[in-house]
Structure formats: C-alpha cells, structure tokens
Design a protein around this motif. Sequence first.
Motif, PDB file in Angstrom:
ATOM      1  N   UNK A 154      59.286  46.965 -39.118  1.00 58.82           N
ATOM      2  CA  UNK A 154      58.347  47.316 -40.190  1.00 58.82           C
ATOM      3  C   UNK A 154      58.622  48.727 -40.704  1.00 58.82           C
ATOM      4  N   UNK A 155      58.884  49.658 -39.794  1.00 56.21           N
ATOM      5  CA  UNK A 155      59.184  51.029 -40.211  1.00 56.21           C
ATOM      6  C   UNK A 155      60.549  51.101 -40.891  1.00 56.21           C
ATOM      7  N   UNK A 156      61.516  50.364 -40.336  1.00 60.63           N
ATOM      8  CA  UNK A 156      62.874  50.399 -40.891  1.00 60.63           C
ATOM      9  C   UNK A 156      62.950  49.748 -42.267  1.00 60.63           C
ATOM     10  N   UNK A 157      62.071  48.789 -42.563  1.00 61.23           N
ATOM     11  CA  UNK A 157      62.111  48.111 -43.863  1.00 61.23           C
ATOM     12  C   UNK A 157      62.000  49.103 -45.020  1.00 61.23           C
ATOM     13  N   UNK A 158      61.171  50.138 -44.862  1.00 60.51           N
ATOM     14  CA  UNK A 158      61.024  51.122 -45.924  1.00 60.51           C
ATOM     15  C   UNK A 158      62.341  51.843 -46.171  1.00 60.51           C
ATOM     16  N   UNK A 159      63.008  52.225 -45.075  1.00 60.70           N
ATOM     17  CA  UNK A 159      64.290  52.923 -45.207  1.00 60.70           C
ATOM     18  C   UNK A 159      65.362  52.005 -45.783  1.00 60.70           C
ATOM     19  N   UNK A 160      65.376  50.744 -45.357  1.00 62.47           N
ATOM     20  CA  UNK A 160      66.340  49.777 -45.885  1.00 62.47           C
ATOM     21  C   UNK A 160      66.154  49.609 -47.386  1.00 62.47           C
ATOM     22  N   UNK A 161      64.920  49.529 -47.839  1.00 62.76           N
ATOM     23  CA  UNK A 161      64.655  49.383 -49.269  1.00 62.76           C
ATOM     24  C   UNK A 161      65.146  50.585 -50.057  1.00 62.76           C
ATOM     25  N   UNK A 162      65.112  51.763 -49.454  1.00 58.90           N
ATOM     26  CA  UNK A 162      65.647  52.943 -50.119  1.00 58.90           C
ATOM     27  C   UNK A 162      67.140  52.764 -50.414  1.00 58.90           C
ATOM     28  N   UNK A 163      67.866  52.183 -49.450  1.00 56.42           N
ATOM     29  CA  UNK A 163      69.303  51.943 -49.642  1.00 56.42           C
ATOM     30  C   UNK A 163      69.528  50.861 -50.690  1.00 56.42           C
ATOM     31  N   UNK A 164      68.789  49.763 -50.593  1.00 56.69           N
ATOM     32  CA  UNK A 164      68.981  48.643 -51.515  1.00 56.69           C
ATOM     33  C   UNK A 164      68.624  49.022 -52.950  1.00 56.69           C
ATOM     34  N   UNK A 165      67.705  49.967 -53.109  1.00 62.12           N
ATOM     35  CA  UNK A 165      67.325  50.419 -54.446  1.00 62.12           C
ATOM     36  C   UNK A 165      68.237  51.527 -54.968  1.00 62.12           C
ATOM     37  N   UNK A 166      69.254  51.886 -54.180  1.00 61.27           N
ATOM     38  CA  UNK A 166      70.218  52.874 -54.628  1.00 61.27           C
ATOM     39  C   UNK A 166      69.807  54.312 -54.451  1.00 61.27           C
ATOM     40  N   UNK A 167      68.736  54.562 -53.704  1.00 63.13           N
ATOM     41  CA  UNK A 167      68.270  55.939 -53.515  1.00 63.13           C
ATOM     42  C   UNK A 167      68.788  56.573 -52.221  1.00 63.13           C
ATOM     43  N   UNK A 168      69.387  55.761 -51.352  1.00 56.45           N
ATOM     44  CA  UNK A 168      69.922  56.274 -50.088  1.00 56.45           C
ATOM     45  C   UNK A 168      71.203  55.521 -49.761  1.00 56.45           C
ATOM     46  N   UNK A 169      71.948  56.026 -48.791  1.00 53.45           N
ATOM     47  CA  UNK A 169      73.230  55.413 -48.431  1.00 53.45           C
ATOM     48  C   UNK A 169      73.218  54.779 -47.050  1.00 53.45           C
ATOM     49  N   UNK A 170      72.353  55.248 -46.147  1.00 53.62           N
ATOM     50  CA  UNK A 170      72.399  54.741 -44.780  1.00 53.62           C
ATOM     51  C   UNK A 170      71.044  54.876 -44.099  1.00 53.62           C
ATOM     52  N   UNK A 171      70.904  54.113 -43.014  1.00 55.63           N
ATOM     53  CA  UNK A 171      69.695  54.144 -42.187  1.00 55.63           C
ATOM     54  C   UNK A 171      70.130  54.380 -40.747  1.00 55.63           C
ATOM     55  N   UNK A 172      69.473  55.306 -40.070  1.00 51.84           N
ATOM     56  CA  UNK A 172      69.789  55.611 -38.674  1.00 51.84           C
ATOM     57  C   UNK A 172      68.542  55.410 -37.822  1.00 51.84           C
ATOM     58  N   UNK A 173      68.666  54.579 -36.788  1.00 57.68           N
ATOM     59  CA  UNK A 173      67.556  54.301 -35.877  1.00 57.68           C
ATOM     60  C   UNK A 173      67.959  54.788 -34.488  1.00 57.68           C
ATOM     61  N   UNK A 174      67.084  55.579 -33.854  1.00 56.91           N
ATOM     62  CA  UNK A 174      67.389  56.138 -32.542  1.00 56.91           C
ATOM     63  C   UNK A 174      66.253  55.859 -31.574  1.00 56.91           C
ATOM     64  N   UNK A 175      66.602  55.308 -30.400  1.00 58.46           N
ATOM     65  CA  UNK A 175      65.655  55.157 -29.299  1.00 58.46           C
ATOM     66  C   UNK A 175      65.750  56.429 -28.467  1.00 58.46           C
ATOM     67  N   UNK A 176      64.701  57.221 -28.440  1.00 58.40           N
ATOM     68  CA  UNK A 176      64.749  58.554 -27.841  1.00 58.40           C
ATOM     69  C   UNK A 176      64.460  58.534 -26.338  1.00 58.40           C
ATOM     70  N   UNK A 177      64.882  59.572 -25.600  1.00 57.98           N
ATOM     71  CA  UNK A 177      64.689  59.610 -24.141  1.00 57.98           C
ATOM     72  C   UNK A 177      63.230  59.549 -23.711  1.00 57.98           C
ATOM     73  N   UNK A 178      62.307  59.987 -24.586  1.00 55.55           N
ATOM     74  CA  UNK A 178      60.893  59.989 -24.201  1.00 55.55           C
ATOM     75  C   UNK A 178      60.174  58.699 -24.571  1.00 55.55           C
ATOM     76  N   UNK A 227      72.825  52.323 -38.445  1.00 57.67           N
ATOM     77  CA  UNK A 227      73.291  52.703 -37.114  1.00 57.67           C
ATOM     78  C   UNK A 227      72.116  52.635 -36.146  1.00 57.67           C
ATOM     79  N   UNK A 228      72.385  52.222 -34.931  1.00 55.77           N
ATOM     80  CA  UNK A 228      71.370  52.161 -33.883  1.00 55.77           C
ATOM     81  C   UNK A 228      71.928  52.860 -32.661  1.00 55.77           C
ATOM     82  N   UNK A 229      71.177  53.860 -32.157  1.00 55.74           N
ATOM     83  CA  UNK A 229      71.611  54.652 -31.009  1.00 55.74           C
ATOM     84  C   UNK A 229      70.540  54.603 -29.939  1.00 55.74           C
ATOM     85  N   UNK A 230      70.962  54.372 -28.700  1.00 58.32           N
ATOM     86  CA  UNK A 230      70.037  54.304 -27.561  1.00 58.32           C
ATOM     87  C   UNK A 230      70.286  55.510 -26.658  1.00 58.32           C
ATOM     88  N   UNK A 231      69.332  56.439 -26.644  1.00 52.69           N
ATOM     89  CA  UNK A 231      69.444  57.649 -25.822  1.00 52.69           C
ATOM     90  C   UNK A 231      68.454  57.639 -24.667  1.00 52.69           C
TER      91      UNK A 231
END
Length: 316
Positions: free
Chosen positions: A44-68, A133-137
Amino acid sequence: MSEEATSYDASNIQVLEGWEAVRKRPGMYIGSTSERGLRQMVFEVADRAVNEVLDGRAASVDVTLTPDGGVCVADDGPGISTPLTEAGAATGSGTTIAFWPDADIFGAAEFSFDGLVERFRELAFLNQGLEISLTDLRRPDDSCSVRLRFPGGARDFVAFLDGHSAASAPMDTIAFEHEDPRMAGVMKVAFRWCSCPEKRVRSFANSRPTVDGTHAVGFRDGMRAAVIAYAREQGLLTATDPDFDADRISEGLTAVVSVKLDRPEFEGSTRGVLGNAEVRDCVGQAVQDHLGRWLKDDPERAAAVIDRIVQCARRD
C-alpha cells in the motif's frame, strides 16, 4: 431469555474515530494481522511511489527492511506537496516514508523477503520502465538486496514463468499491447506453448493479480477461436471432428494477461475477479487476431502446435 436482555437500539452502537477504527479491526484494511497483512502494508505504501514512476515523475523505487524492524520506502520524484521545513542542503528530490509495525497488533510476525520480492517482481514485469530495489538489513551479517527491472515487460514475464522449459518451446513468444476505447483501457498479453504439460496462465487487472475475470475468459475465447479456425482451414480438423475444448488448447501454455482500466469493476471485496463485461470481447478479439496472424505466418510451427493439441484430444 428476557426482552430486556435482547433489546438493541442506537445507544448500543459504538462510533470509532480516525485511527482508533483501524486499530480495532486492522484485518478489514490489510486482510490479516499475519505476515500477509504486513506485506500488504508495504504494498500500500509502495503503490504511491510506483505511481510516481509510472506517471513519469520519478525513475525508481527503493524499499528497505531496516535493522529495527521498520520499513523505508523511497522514490526520487518531486516529493509530496506538504508544508516545507528547512533542514539543510539537499542533493536531490524525492519522498521517503518509514513505518514500524505495532507488536500489539502483529505479534511476532515478520516480513517475508521472498514474498515481497515476488510481488515487486510482478510489478516490474507488468510496468516496463519501472525499477524497484528491495534491501533486507534486518540481519547485518546476512543482508541481501535485489534490483528488479524488465524492459521486455510481459514477454520477459512469460520467459520467467517458463524457467527451464523455455528451451523446449515450439514457438516464439507472441506479445502485444493494444488499447481499446470500448473498455477504456489497455491490454498487454504475452503467451507461448512449451513441450511440458503444465499450464501457467497469470492474469492481472491494474497490476493486481486476479484469479479469474472477463479478461481471462476473453483470453481463453480468443485462443480457442483462432486455433479452431486455423485447424479447420488447414484440414487438421475434419467436418466430423468436434471442436477443441479450452483445456486441450491450454495444455503446455504459458501466458500473462494484463489489463489496465480507467474504471475497473471487481466482484467481491478481495478484488480477485474482474467483472467489466466489455473486456471479454475486447481481449478475445485482440488475442484471436494476433494468434490467427501468427498461425498463418509461421505454418511450420503452427502445425507443431496444432498437432500437439490434436494428440492431446485423441488421448482423451
């Protein structure tokens, strides 16, 4: 039981305001309070960022699972239009949203890295040009990261679903994109047959996976109409032979059927079945036209496909 004990009126109704209602029944909003619900929160949170890319306002989406135990979703778009606060020099633009699941609601449930990768991979396949991109920290000694981008779109998706079976495919992948004003939307379809017997057909509506619907039915209609018409024209089916059924035609078939509609109509609250009636005819006609043209243009491979279907029908 007394009348007093069973009485119920407006005074018994409890009105919950704002986030209190969400916390009371979180499953109504994200499906469950298990790991599946955690994943849905990320999507649900990533959908907003994905739409930014699809609408031509952004180039990439980065998702990170943080240590905390949190999740950070970032894009490089122009940023959400909220009151500005001076925080120092910036090196670029974008939006970053971070959240942490409430242990009182989700207990000990954890995000599944593989589950997140699977869904983000689908989004990257279905939306050419999207890079995620998806990163697991979460475990510093065992961190991992993937970057997902597929310029071939649905064609690449079919190859991925085939895996090792792709080498034994009797035909190239048929892939096309078609806009049809009758359904107020665009379809992307890719498919091919392989020598293995399994059927791998995936359908999507507005990039969401579906279990069935008018787009999937239309795909089956178009496949069946094109194959039967060609087989009869070439004398591969005689006048007394019955038509092929859809199960025989789809044996060994790998396909991706994706539609994006301005006004999608789903059956049920889970949005797993697309109900737009006009989509069936639109997808069916487009598939019939493209497959019919391929069968006529490549008679040698067409004969191999039809012969396979005939042999399957005779075995039954």
